[in-house]
Every structure is written in structure tokens, then in C-alpha cells.
Scaffold this active site. Structure first.
Site, mmCIF file in Angstrom:
data_model
loop_
_atom_site.group_PDB
_atom_site.id
_atom_site.type_symbol
_atom_site.label_atom_id
_atom_site.label_comp_id
_atom_site.label_asym_id
_atom_site.label_seq_id
_atom_site.Cartn_x
_atom_site.Cartn_y
_atom_site.Cartn_z
ATOM 1 N N CYS A 155 0.828 -1.211 0.000
ATOM 2 C CA CYS A 155 0.000 0.000 0.000
ATOM 3 C C CYS A 155 0.861 1.260 0.000
ATOM 4 O O CYS A 155 0.673 2.154 -0.820
ATOM 5 C CB CYS A 155 -0.930 -0.012 1.211
ATOM 6 S SG CYS A 155 -1.853 1.519 1.398
ATOM 7 N N CYS A 203 -1.330 1.675 -3.165
ATOM 8 C CA CYS A 203 -2.336 2.740 -3.017
ATOM 9 C C CYS A 203 -1.752 4.151 -2.970
ATOM 10 O O CYS A 203 -2.235 5.048 -3.663
ATOM 11 C CB CYS A 203 -3.135 2.540 -1.733
ATOM 12 S SG CYS A 203 -3.444 0.830 -1.289
ATOM 13 N N LYS A 211 0.243 5.292 -6.100
ATOM 14 C CA LYS A 211 -0.747 5.295 -7.189
ATOM 15 C C LYS A 211 -1.597 6.559 -7.142
ATOM 16 O O LYS A 211 -1.793 7.241 -8.138
ATOM 17 C CB LYS A 211 -1.604 4.028 -7.076
ATOM 18 C CG LYS A 211 -2.697 3.828 -8.091
ATOM 19 C CD LYS A 211 -4.003 4.493 -7.804
ATOM 20 C CE LYS A 211 -4.604 4.237 -6.463
ATOM 21 N NZ LYS A 211 -5.125 2.906 -6.229
ATOM 22 N N TYR A 230 -8.828 -3.424 -11.128
ATOM 23 C CA TYR A 230 -8.456 -2.141 -10.520
ATOM 24 C C TYR A 230 -7.155 -1.585 -11.132
ATOM 25 O O TYR A 230 -7.097 -0.434 -11.549
ATOM 26 C CB TYR A 230 -8.157 -2.323 -9.031
ATOM 27 C CG TYR A 230 -9.313 -2.489 -8.096
ATOM 28 C CD1 TYR A 230 -9.785 -1.409 -7.373
ATOM 29 C CD2 TYR A 230 -9.872 -3.740 -7.866
ATOM 30 C CE1 TYR A 230 -10.804 -1.559 -6.445
ATOM 31 C CE2 TYR A 230 -10.892 -3.902 -6.938
ATOM 32 C CZ TYR A 230 -11.355 -2.815 -6.234
ATOM 33 O OH TYR A 230 -12.356 -2.968 -5.321
ATOM 34 N N GLU A 270 -6.829 1.709 -13.482
ATOM 35 C CA GLU A 270 -6.234 2.905 -12.861
ATOM 36 C C GLU A 270 -4.988 3.346 -13.630
ATOM 37 O O GLU A 270 -4.808 4.539 -13.918
ATOM 38 C CB GLU A 270 -5.891 2.629 -11.392
ATOM 39 C CG GLU A 270 -7.143 2.462 -10.540
ATOM 40 C CD GLU A 270 -6.866 2.198 -9.067
ATOM 41 O OE1 GLU A 270 -7.784 2.360 -8.263
ATOM 42 O OE2 GLU A 270 -5.735 1.804 -8.712
ATOM 43 N N HIS A 302 -26.654 22.034 -1.796
ATOM 44 C CA HIS A 302 -26.744 22.580 -3.145
ATOM 45 C C HIS A 302 -25.740 23.705 -3.359
ATOM 46 O O HIS A 302 -25.546 24.519 -2.449
ATOM 47 C CB HIS A 302 -28.165 23.128 -3.362
ATOM 48 C CG HIS A 302 -28.410 23.584 -4.751
ATOM 49 N ND1 HIS A 302 -28.519 22.709 -5.815
ATOM 50 C CD2 HIS A 302 -28.525 24.833 -5.265
ATOM 51 C CE1 HIS A 302 -28.717 23.412 -6.910
ATOM 52 N NE2 HIS A 302 -28.718 24.699 -6.612
ATOM 53 N N GLU A 349 -25.900 15.755 -4.255
ATOM 54 C CA GLU A 349 -27.298 16.014 -3.879
ATOM 55 C C GLU A 349 -28.246 15.106 -4.669
ATOM 56 O O GLU A 349 -29.361 14.828 -4.236
ATOM 57 C CB GLU A 349 -27.679 17.489 -4.041
ATOM 58 C CG GLU A 349 -27.704 18.008 -5.456
ATOM 59 C CD GLU A 349 -28.025 19.506 -5.512
ATOM 60 O OE1 GLU A 349 -29.095 19.883 -5.016
ATOM 61 O OE2 GLU A 349 -27.209 20.282 -6.048
HETATM 62 P P1 NDP Z 1 -8.103 -7.665 -10.172
HETATM 63 O O1 NDP Z 1 -8.491 -8.936 -9.561
HETATM 64 O O2 NDP Z 1 -8.856 -6.427 -9.855
HETATM 65 O O3 NDP Z 1 -8.084 -7.808 -11.743
HETATM 66 C C1 NDP Z 1 -7.355 -8.800 -12.391
HETATM 67 C C2 NDP Z 1 -7.708 -8.734 -13.855
HETATM 68 O O4 NDP Z 1 -6.891 -9.627 -14.583
HETATM 69 C C3 NDP Z 1 -9.153 -9.121 -14.122
HETATM 70 O O5 NDP Z 1 -9.646 -8.270 -15.110
HETATM 71 C C4 NDP Z 1 -9.022 -10.563 -14.597
HETATM 72 O O6 NDP Z 1 -10.047 -10.922 -15.474
HETATM 73 C C5 NDP Z 1 -7.716 -10.475 -15.358
HETATM 74 N N1 NDP Z 1 -7.003 -11.747 -15.475
HETATM 75 C C6 NDP Z 1 -6.622 -12.570 -14.485
HETATM 76 N N2 NDP Z 1 -5.927 -13.612 -14.986
HETATM 77 C C7 NDP Z 1 -5.871 -13.425 -16.313
HETATM 78 C C8 NDP Z 1 -5.291 -14.174 -17.382
HETATM 79 N N3 NDP Z 1 -4.623 -15.299 -17.169
HETATM 80 N N4 NDP Z 1 -5.421 -13.684 -18.643
HETATM 81 C C9 NDP Z 1 -6.089 -12.549 -18.875
HETATM 82 N N5 NDP Z 1 -6.665 -11.811 -17.905
HETATM 83 C C10 NDP Z 1 -6.554 -12.248 -16.643
HETATM 84 O O7 NDP Z 1 -6.537 -7.520 -9.829
HETATM 85 P P2 NDP Z 1 -5.519 -6.323 -9.973
HETATM 86 O O8 NDP Z 1 -4.230 -6.945 -10.368
HETATM 87 O O9 NDP Z 1 -6.057 -5.230 -10.821
HETATM 88 O O10 NDP Z 1 -5.424 -5.788 -8.488
HETATM 89 C C11 NDP Z 1 -5.110 -6.702 -7.416
HETATM 90 C C12 NDP Z 1 -5.926 -6.378 -6.199
HETATM 91 O O11 NDP Z 1 -5.411 -5.218 -5.605
HETATM 92 C C13 NDP Z 1 -7.384 -6.076 -6.496
HETATM 93 O O12 NDP Z 1 -8.178 -7.218 -6.414
HETATM 94 C C14 NDP Z 1 -7.751 -5.079 -5.439
HETATM 95 O O13 NDP Z 1 -8.356 -5.762 -4.384
HETATM 96 C C15 NDP Z 1 -6.438 -4.456 -5.036
HETATM 97 N N6 NDP Z 1 -6.383 -3.076 -5.535
HETATM 98 C C16 NDP Z 1 -7.243 -2.161 -5.020
HETATM 99 C C17 NDP Z 1 -7.218 -0.870 -5.485
HETATM 100 C C18 NDP Z 1 -8.189 0.093 -4.916
HETATM 101 O O14 NDP Z 1 -8.752 -0.144 -3.869
HETATM 102 N N7 NDP Z 1 -8.436 1.227 -5.597
HETATM 103 C C19 NDP Z 1 -6.280 -0.429 -6.497
HETATM 104 C C20 NDP Z 1 -5.437 -1.469 -6.997
HETATM 105 C C21 NDP Z 1 -5.487 -2.738 -6.519
HETATM 106 P P3 NDP Z 1 -11.512 -11.379 -14.951
HETATM 107 O O15 NDP Z 1 -12.168 -10.146 -14.412
HETATM 108 O O16 NDP Z 1 -12.155 -11.868 -16.179
HETATM 109 O O17 NDP Z 1 -11.268 -12.428 -13.923
#
Ligand code: NDP
Length: 462
Positions: free
Chosen positions: A43, A48, A51, A180, A184, A439, A444
């Protein structure tokens, strides 16, 4: 009676581990924490915090453009990537110092070393080879980016780890994933002037969110000039003879870019920890298996945060740490509460969301009401930007309880934090209706949508 070196030993100095160690220290326990990299964890060091700083940096390009509509003339604006990285490093180092001081003030011993189990009470510090014993142990080693080792050329790609410290800002980037991090970073790089393409295997980005806001964000990103390729995946990455990379996709596209970034989820960091020697069970993904109290298969070993692969969010890891403290040190067994976790995606526009999406609510409730507003935010009237905000409340028709709230637009993350209190308190739509509007604000709308936009009865929109 066995005498241990410590009452509590924590492996991993991220959000969950530091909180558990610090609070146990303030309770007078003899505590040590081992961290092999930097205090603060993903984080603070490469997640976080940096980022969000990059999100702010990337928003200035739009701010400069928008200012013209308000009478400003900004000339000669330019961006220096190295300056941003240096400023970010300075802030991260400051925060790391705060984490360190917090632990020191609580009397926690900080061990700058990797730690591995020799048995369920004994830990070896890899840096020095020393062994120590502890009555209780918390594993909070977090996770790391899925390297997608099955992808030919994956070693040529970066993950979010490297994205924070690239020596140069690439001219073009291809980001794989629709979660995410992918979303982002696509917005960050685009805002900084990088030609950006996102490639996602599914039909629509952000698979676990409300479809309406997913589609709204998709449209907004494309209108800005971010290319989004859905239902496709990268099959191979190779070096281009003239420099840069070539990504070949399943659909037969060939994309030439400077950088390919993989954002395909994060895996729990349990490799080489000696969990087998301690008798701690892991699942197929390598995550530590825990009960409702974060207790592993060994009664005095707990696991918190991403290493358990429950909900990968910083506040959740911190909450789990506080529950661990209650359970183990305050004789008050407390289970983490995972109901109604608000979350934000720091895309541009932002998403703020809590509770059930319309799609999920339809599956669980016979009849729901959807209150939905889509409008141009006030700032866009003079800036001329074509952006739209979406606000949506999903309500159980029978009880009037608000089941979910979903926002797309500026400050959606800030709004949903406050909405989370109302939903957690079990507020009904009538409570929202009785609330006076502020407002002129965008939020709102949340208290002035008096009539449902539509109802969904037994899965049918009426
Ligand atoms: P996510 O789980 O959000 O997304 C992973 C993505 O990768 C999904 O779109 C998934 O597809 C895709 N994917 C997974 N495996 C494959 C594959 N073999 N081939 C192609 N696509 C694939 O993970 P992130 O890496 O983005 O982030 C990790 C974690 O970190 C998040 O789950 C979140 O909890 C945390 N995070 C939170 C943030 C926040 O609070 N703002 C910011 C950044 C991270 P599908 O959806 O189809 O499974």
C-alpha cells in the site's frame, strides 16, 4: 512452562502486520516484526499511496484544458516524469519513517530480514541466520503481481511494481487486465500523455462491479482516447528489431508499443516461508487457509491481509489485524466483518461503490427499485468537457432498504465513504428522501431521486 523470546512475532511489515505489531506493543506485549523489503508494504511503497499521487499528477492535463473555459490561459505546460518519481519517492520514504516510528514508540523490535518458519514456534532470520521463538505468530506477507509465467515473453513485460519507477515515461503502453490496477494505470498513463491501450479477456472491464458504471467508465475512457480491446488476450510478447515490443493477440492483432504492463491479479506471498514445517495449510493458490477469526490450521498462527486471499484491500487487512488483537489479547473473540465494504477505483472518472450491484440484487431479491441519474457535472458546463456522472441506488422494493450505491464521476471515492455509513446503518430509501440536499453539489442527486427509474421484478425490467 516454555519461555518464548516474544509474545508475538509478525512476519511482514505491511498494513496488516504493522497494525497487529504496533497495537500488541502498546498493550505491553513483547513483539518483533520482520520485514525483508521496506516497512509500509504494498500500500505505502508500491500500491495505493504512490498510485494516488500518480493519479493526481495525471489529472493536471485535463485541469489545464478545462481552465480555458473559465478564462484561464495556460501556456507552455510541460511534464517531467523524473521529477514526479523523485517527489513520490520522497513522500513514500516519509511515510515509511512514520511506520517505523510508530512501531518503535510501541516498543516493537524491527528486524530487517526475511523470516522463515523452522517449526510452528521457531523462526529463522535469513539475514543473520539467528533463530527466535514466539508464543503467537502472525503471517502478513501480502501478495505480489501475477507474473503470468505462461505468457511467452512475460519477462519483457512490467507489472505495477516497475510502473512506479520506470527510468523514462514510455511513449506508448499496452496494459493487460480489466481490474483495478489495469484501469487505474491506463488512466494515469493516458493523463501523462502516453498512447494507451488496455486489453481485457472479458466482455466489459471491471467484472465484479455494477454493469452500468462499468459501461459508463468504458465510454468515458474511450472518449478521452484510451483504446480498450475486450474479449482478447496477449498471446506473445517479443522485442521489436527497432526497439520497443510487439504484442501478438489471440484475435490476430499485432500491437507495437514501448511497454507492456501486466495487471492480472495478485498472488499470495507464501513461497519459501516454511509453512509446511510449521504445519500451516495453504490452498491451491498458495493462500493461507484461515477460519473466521483469521486463525490458520495451527492454533497460535494467524494470517492477515492479502496472504489469505480474502478481500485484497488495505482497510480490510487493518480491520483483520484489529480483530486479531481483540481475539488474542483482549479476550474478546471478534470476526472480521466483510459485509458492505465500500471501495473506489481511482480511474478517471472515478468509481465509488458499495453493496450489491443491480445484477447481484436481482438474483437475491424478488423485486428491486433502481434510482438512477446520469448528468453532466456543473464544472463540465464551462469546461466544455462531454463527461457524464452516473449515480445509482439499488433498493429492495419490499423493505425499502438501500442494497447498493454506485457512483461514476469526480470524487466518487469520497462520496462512497460517507454513503457507506448510511448503508452500514441499514438506511432505507425513505431515510435518503428525508435528507436535505446540499446545493449545488453532485452528491445532492443521491437524496433527490424520488421516483424509481425502473423496477426489476423476478429478473424482468418493468
Ligand atoms: P483484479 O483482480 O482487480 O483484476 C485482475 C484482472 O486480470 C481481471 O480483469 C481478470 O479478469 C484479469 N485476469 C486474471 N488472470 C488473467 C489471465 N490469465 N489472462 C487474462 N486476464 C486475466 O486484480 P488487480 O491486479 O487489478 O489488483 C489486485 C488487487 O489489488 C485487487 O483485487 C484489489 O483488491 C487491489 N487493488 C485495489 C485498489 C483500490 O482499492 N483502488 C487499487 C489497486 C489494486 P476477470 O475479471 O475476467 O477475472
Amino acid at each position: 512452562m516454555t519461555v518464548f523470546d516474544y509474545d508475538l512475532f509478525v512476519i511482514g511489515g505491511g498494513s496488516g502486520g504493522v497494525r497487529a505489531a504496533r497495537v500488541a506493543g502498546t498493550l505491553g506485549k513483547r513483539v518483533a516484526i520482520a520485514e525483508e523489503y521496506r516497512l509500509g508494504g504494498t500500500c505505502v511503497i508500491r500500491g495505493c499511496v504512490p498510485k494516488k499521487l500518480f493519479v493526481y499528477a495525471s489529472q493536471f492535463s485535463e485541469h489545464f484544458e478545462d481552465s480555458a473555459g473559465f478564462g484561464w490561459q495556460v501556456e507552455g505546460a510541460s511534464f517531467d516524469w523524473k521529477k514526479l518519481v523523485a517527489a513520490k519517492d520522497k513522500e513514500v520514504t516519509r511515510l515509511e519513517g512514520l511506520y517505523r516510528r510508530g512501531l518503535e514508540n510501541a516498543g516493537v523490535e524491527i528486524l530487517e530480514s526475511r523470516a522463515e518458519f523452522l517449526d510452528s514456534h521457531t523462526i529463522r532470520l535469513v539475514k543473520t541466520g539467528h533463530t527466535v521463538t514466539a508464543e503467537r505468530i502472525v503471517v502478513a506477507t501480502g501478495g505480489s503481481a501475477n507474473p503470468h509465467a505462461a505468457l511467452p515473453g512475460h519477462e519483457l513485460c512490467i507489472t505495477s511494481n516497475e510502473a512506479f519507477d520506470l527510468p523514462e515515461l514510455p511513449r506508448s503502453i499496452l496494459i493487460a487486465g480489466g481490474g483495478y490496477i489495469a484501469v487505474e494505470f491506463a488512466n494515469i498513463f493516458h493523463g501523462l500523455g502516453v498512447d494507451t491501450t488496455l486489453i481485457y479477456r472479458g466482455k466489459e472491464i471491471l467484472s465484479r462491479f455494477d454493469l452500468d458504471v462499468r459501461q459508463g467508465l468504458h465510454r468515458a475512457m474511450e472518449e478521452k482516447g484510451i483504446r480498450i480491446v475486450c474479449t482478447d488476450v496477449i498471446e506473445e510478447v517479443t522485442k521489436a528489431p527497432a526497439g520497443g515490443l510487439i504484442a501478438r493477440t489471440l484475435d490476430g492483432q499485432t500491437l507495437a508499443v514501448d511497454t507492456v504492463m501486466l495487471a492480472l491479479g495478485r498472488d499470495p506471498d507464501t513461497k519459501g516461508l516454511g509453512l509446511e514445517a510449521a504445519g500451516v495449510e495453504t490452498d491451491a493458490k498458495g493462500a493461507i487457509v484461515v477460519d473466521d477469526y483469521s486463525r490458520s490450521s495451527v492454533a497460535h498462527i494467524y494470517a492477515l491481509g492479502d496472504v489469505t486471499d480474502r478481500v485484497q484491500l488495505t482497510p480490510v487487512a487493518i480491520h483483520e489485524a484489529m480483530c486479531f488483537i481483540e481475539t488474542e489479547f483482549k479476550s474478546n473473540p471478534t470476526k472480521p466483518d466483510y459485509d458492505l465494504i465500500a471501495t473506489a477505483v481511482f480511474s478517471q472518472p472515478e468509481i465509488g461503490t458499495i453493496g450489491l450491484s443491480e445484477e447481484e440484487a436481482c438474483k437475491r431479491y424478488p423485486e428491486i427499485e433502481v434510482y438512477r441519474a446520469e448528468f453532466r457535472p456543473m464544472k463540465a458546463t464551462l469546461s466544455g468537457r462531454s463527461e457524464k456522472m452516473i449515480m445509482k441506488l439499488v433498493v429492495d422494493a419490499a423493505t425499502r432498504k438501500v442494497l447498493g450505491a454506485h457512483i461514476l464521476g469526480h470524487d466518487a471515492g469520497e462520496m462512497v465513504q460517507l454513503l457507506a455509513i448510511s448503508l452500514k446503518a441499514g438506511c432505507t430509501k425513505d431515510d435518503f428522501d428525508r435528507t436535505m440536499a446540499v446545493h449545488p453539489t453532485a452528491s445532492e442527486e443521491l437524496v433527490t431521486m424520488y421516483q424509481p427509474s425502473y423496477r426489476v421484478s423476478n429478473g424482468e425490467r418493468v
